[in-house]
Structures are given as structure tokens and as C-alpha cells.
Design an enzyme around this catalytic site. Structure first.
Site, PDB file in Angstrom:
ATOM      1  N   PHE A  12       0.828  -1.211   0.000  1.00 17.72           N
ATOM      2  CA  PHE A  12       0.000   0.000   0.000  1.00 17.72           C
ATOM      3  C   PHE A  12       0.864   1.263   0.000  1.00 17.72           C
ATOM      4  O   PHE A  12       0.852   2.052  -0.952  1.00 17.72           O
ATOM      5  CB  PHE A  12      -0.954  -0.058   1.200  1.00 17.72           C
ATOM      6  CG  PHE A  12      -1.494   1.255   1.684  1.00 17.72           C
ATOM      7  CD1 PHE A  12      -2.037   2.168   0.800  1.00 17.72           C
ATOM      8  CD2 PHE A  12      -1.472   1.567   3.041  1.00 17.72           C
ATOM      9  CE1 PHE A  12      -2.541   3.388   1.249  1.00 17.72           C
ATOM     10  CE2 PHE A  12      -1.977   2.767   3.493  1.00 17.72           C
ATOM     11  CZ  PHE A  12      -2.504   3.684   2.607  1.00 17.72           C
ATOM     12  N   ILE A  62      20.827  -9.688   0.126  1.00 21.82           N
ATOM     13  CA  ILE A  62      20.776  -9.343  -1.300  1.00 21.82           C
ATOM     14  C   ILE A  62      21.836  -8.278  -1.580  1.00 21.82           C
ATOM     15  O   ILE A  62      22.174  -7.486  -0.699  1.00 21.82           O
ATOM     16  CB  ILE A  62      19.355  -8.837  -1.684  1.00 21.82           C
ATOM     17  CG1 ILE A  62      19.202  -8.741  -3.198  1.00 21.82           C
ATOM     18  CG2 ILE A  62      19.010  -7.521  -0.999  1.00 21.82           C
ATOM     19  CD1 ILE A  62      17.757  -8.550  -3.671  1.00 21.82           C
ATOM     20  N   TYR A 144       4.982  -8.165  15.759  1.00 20.86           N
ATOM     21  CA  TYR A 144       5.081  -6.906  15.023  1.00 20.86           C
ATOM     22  C   TYR A 144       5.669  -5.801  15.901  1.00 20.86           C
ATOM     23  O   TYR A 144       6.661  -5.158  15.536  1.00 20.86           O
ATOM     24  CB  TYR A 144       3.689  -6.498  14.528  1.00 20.86           C
ATOM     25  CG  TYR A 144       3.685  -5.258  13.658  1.00 20.86           C
ATOM     26  CD1 TYR A 144       4.226  -5.283  12.378  1.00 20.86           C
ATOM     27  CD2 TYR A 144       3.119  -4.071  14.112  1.00 20.86           C
ATOM     28  CE1 TYR A 144       4.211  -4.152  11.575  1.00 20.86           C
ATOM     29  CE2 TYR A 144       3.093  -2.932  13.316  1.00 20.86           C
ATOM     30  CZ  TYR A 144       3.638  -2.981  12.042  1.00 20.86           C
ATOM     31  OH  TYR A 144       3.628  -1.853  11.253  1.00 20.86           O
ATOM     32  N   LYS A 148       9.480  -4.455  15.307  1.00 18.33           N
ATOM     33  CA  LYS A 148       9.782  -3.081  14.900  1.00 18.33           C
ATOM     34  C   LYS A 148      10.679  -2.381  15.928  1.00 18.33           C
ATOM     35  O   LYS A 148      11.536  -1.566  15.570  1.00 18.33           O
ATOM     36  CB  LYS A 148       8.477  -2.287  14.717  1.00 18.33           C
ATOM     37  CG  LYS A 148       7.664  -2.708  13.501  1.00 18.33           C
ATOM     38  CD  LYS A 148       8.282  -2.238  12.202  1.00 18.33           C
ATOM     39  CE  LYS A 148       7.339  -2.402  11.031  1.00 18.33           C
ATOM     40  NZ  LYS A 148       7.890  -1.892   9.768  1.00 18.33           N
ATOM     41  N   THR A 174      -2.417   5.139   8.799  1.00 25.41           N
ATOM     42  CA  THR A 174      -2.413   5.774   7.481  1.00 25.41           C
ATOM     43  C   THR A 174      -3.408   5.047   6.575  1.00 25.41           C
ATOM     44  O   THR A 174      -3.572   3.842   6.686  1.00 25.41           O
ATOM     45  CB  THR A 174      -0.992   5.728   6.878  1.00 25.41           C
ATOM     46  OG1 THR A 174      -0.087   6.359   7.790  1.00 25.41           O
ATOM     47  CG2 THR A 174      -0.910   6.449   5.558  1.00 25.41           C
TER      48      THR A 174
END
Length: 312
Positions: A12, A62, A144, A148, A174
Site C-alpha cells: 500500500f 541481497i 510486530y 519493529k 495511514t
């Protein structure tokens, strides 16, 4: 032209960020494992020669040349982050570890999209960045919340130990177009239920408060933070206009001309009772203030979901 990585670029907020950065003339690389992100969110960018989409999970290292990294990878709604809590935690902690190592390798600046959830169910209101939070370390939301918090710890330790060029933003509620329709968040839930004239489900008695920030305002704050040379954060980004969930449900019914009735369900465990940012620091350091009025942003979001539902 800067080479900018956006992890969670098909999500999103990530998709809106990719769009903004491309419009500013950058080369943008979206990295997303599509756990909650969607190709639909970024398909309009595929023809842009300065856009690249890589399907990849950042819990694995990566190596890509870049100048900046926006780390937005992580499911952000309880339904999705509780679906695979171990992977959620790994995405926050191993993911930022891999991105920090990439930033060191490339001498890149890195921004971590942290969250108001680091404050837990706050005992301070509104929440300032100096508040340490009131978080349950072993509840169903901990994967979560603590993930964070751990990511912020790693950001600060890399800054202190390696002088890594870091930025930390804390995102409050948001909303906007491209929200996942099944993410269980109050905005998308209420709008979809209202459009379909279904009962609107309010948890608890609806007296808990939320403050809603439109996505364009949030992205503007994130970009301003990335481009600020004298401030690492953390900084709250959100709208200070606070309302109860029940008031919000009534507003959605009114704005959609819905026939929906409001029904009440049990409050989920550890659901925050109050949520409102103190954005004094964002105003002072970034000259940032949300511009969208709630009705203005909701109108665009309702239009998006109307179109989405009509396509199905």
C-alpha cells in the site's frame, strides 16, 4: 539520478512511495515477496524505464548497487502479521539487518519505516518520540511490535558502531487508495462494509481513539526525512486529528450514504485504547505537517474501493 531501493514496494505505502520517487526523476527498484503486496499496485509503473520490480524476501541477504534504501517491508495489519508471526518477526529483524549490511556495502542512506506500535497500548497521550512505550513482549501482537522495536535497536547500533547513515520514521494510522481490502484495518473494513450495506463491525464499545493520516501526506514526510541531512529521528509521522472509532464508523456511513447498521464485537487482545501522535518534532525538523483533511482523503479512498468492488 539516484538508485533507490524500496522494500515492500508493491505494498500500500510502498507503491505510493515508488510512484513519488519516479516522479522526482530517480531510478527505483521495488523489492517485495508479495506476501501482502500486489502486482496490481505497481503494474502501472512497469512501462517506466526507470522502474524495476524484484520478487524477493529480504530475510535473505541481497546485493544491489544503490544510493538510498527505504525499508517498508513487513505486513502491517494484525490479520496479516499474525498469520505468520515468526516470519513477521524475521522480516523486521533479519530484514533490517540485511538492509543495513547492504547500506554499509553501498555507503547508502537507509530509512526504516517503524510504527506507532512501538508505543504499544500507551500510557502517555499524545505520544512523543521520547516515550519508551507500554508493550506486551509475549502477546499476539508482539511479533510486530517487538520486531519493529528490535529493528530500531539495530538501526541505532549500526549508527553508533559503523556510523551508518540512518533515518527512522514512526508511522501512525495511514489510509488511502491501494489499501488491502482484506487487511482488517478500520478504514478499509468500514468503507467496504458500508459500500456493501453490510453491518459495520466496531470492536469494544467504539470509545477507543484513532488519528488517520492520508497516504500522500505520509509519503511526503518520509521523503522529507530521507532528504534531511541533520536529523536521524526517530520522528512521528501522522495526523493529530483524533476521533473515536464509533464516530469514525458514523462518518463512513454518512459519506457513503450507506444503509449499514453498527454492530459491536469483543475488543481484540492488546488493542491500543488511544493513538495520537505528537508531531512537534516533524514540524520543527522537517517542516512537515499533514495537509489532507479527513473528508478529503476519505473521499478518494471511498472512490478507490467503489471502483475496486465494481471490478470484481
Amino acid at each position: 539520478m539516484k538508485r533507490i531501493i524500496v522494500t515492500g514496494g508493491a505494498g500500500f505505502l510502498g507503491s505510493h512511495l515508488c510512484e513519488r520517487l519516479l516522479n522526482e526523476g530517480n531510478y527505483v527498484i521495488s523489492i517485495d515477496n508479495f506476501f501482502t503486496g500486489s502486482k496490481e499496485n505497481i503494474k502501472h509503473l512497469f512501462d517506466n524505464k526507470n522502474f524495476e520490480s524484484i520478487r524477493y524476501d529480504i530475510t535473505e541477504p541481497i546485493h544491489i548497487e544503490c544510493d538510498e534504501i527505504y525499508n517498508f517491508a513487513c505486513p502491517a495489519s494484525p490479520i496479516h502479521y499474525q498469520r505468520n508471526p515468526i516470519h513477521t518477526f524475521k522480516t523486521s529483524v533479519l530484514g533490517i539487518l540485511n538492509m543495513l549490511n547492504l547500506a554499509r556495502e553501498c555507503k547508502a542512506r537507509i530509512l526504516q519505516a517503524s510504527t506507532s506500535e512501538v508505543y504499544g497500548d500507551p500510557l502517555e497521550h499524545p505520544q512523543k518520540e521520547s516515550y519508551w512505550g507500554h508493550v506486551n513482549p509475549n502477546g499476539i501482537r508482539s511479533c510486530y511490535d517487538e520486531g519493529k522495536r528490535g529493528a530500531e535497536t539495530l538501526m541505532m547500533d549500526y549508527y553508533r558502531e559503523y556510523n551508518t547513515d540512518i533515518k527512522i520514521i514512526r508511522i501512525f494510522n495511514t489510509y488511502g487508495p491501494r489499501m488491502n481490502e482484506n487487511d482488517g484495518r478500520v478504514v478499509s473494513n468500514f468503507i467496504i462494509q458500508a459500500i456493501k450495506n453490510m453491518p459495520i463491525t466496531v470492536y469494544g464499545d467504539g470509545s477507543q481513539t484513532r488519528s488517520f493520516c492520508y497516504c500522500d501526506d505520509l509519503i511526503d514526510g518520509a521523503v522529507k526525512m530521507m532528504n534531511n541531512d541533520n536529523f536521524i529521528g526517530p520522528v512521528n509521522l501522522g495526523n493529530t486529528y483524533e476521533m473515536t472509532v464509533l464516530e469514525f464508523a458514523k462518518k463512513i456511513i454518512d459519506m457513503t450514504n450507506s444503509k449499514s447498521q453498527i454492530i459491536f464485537k469483543n475488543l481484540p487482545k492488546d488493542d491500543p485504547i488511544k493513538r495520537q501522535p505528537d508531531i512537534t518534532l516533524a514540524k520543527e525538523k522537517l517542516n512537515w505537517n499533514p495537509n489532507y483533511k479527513l473528508e478529503e482523503g476519505l473521499k478518494k479512498t471511498i472512490e478507490y474501493f467503489n471502483n475496486y468492488i465494481n471490478k470484481i
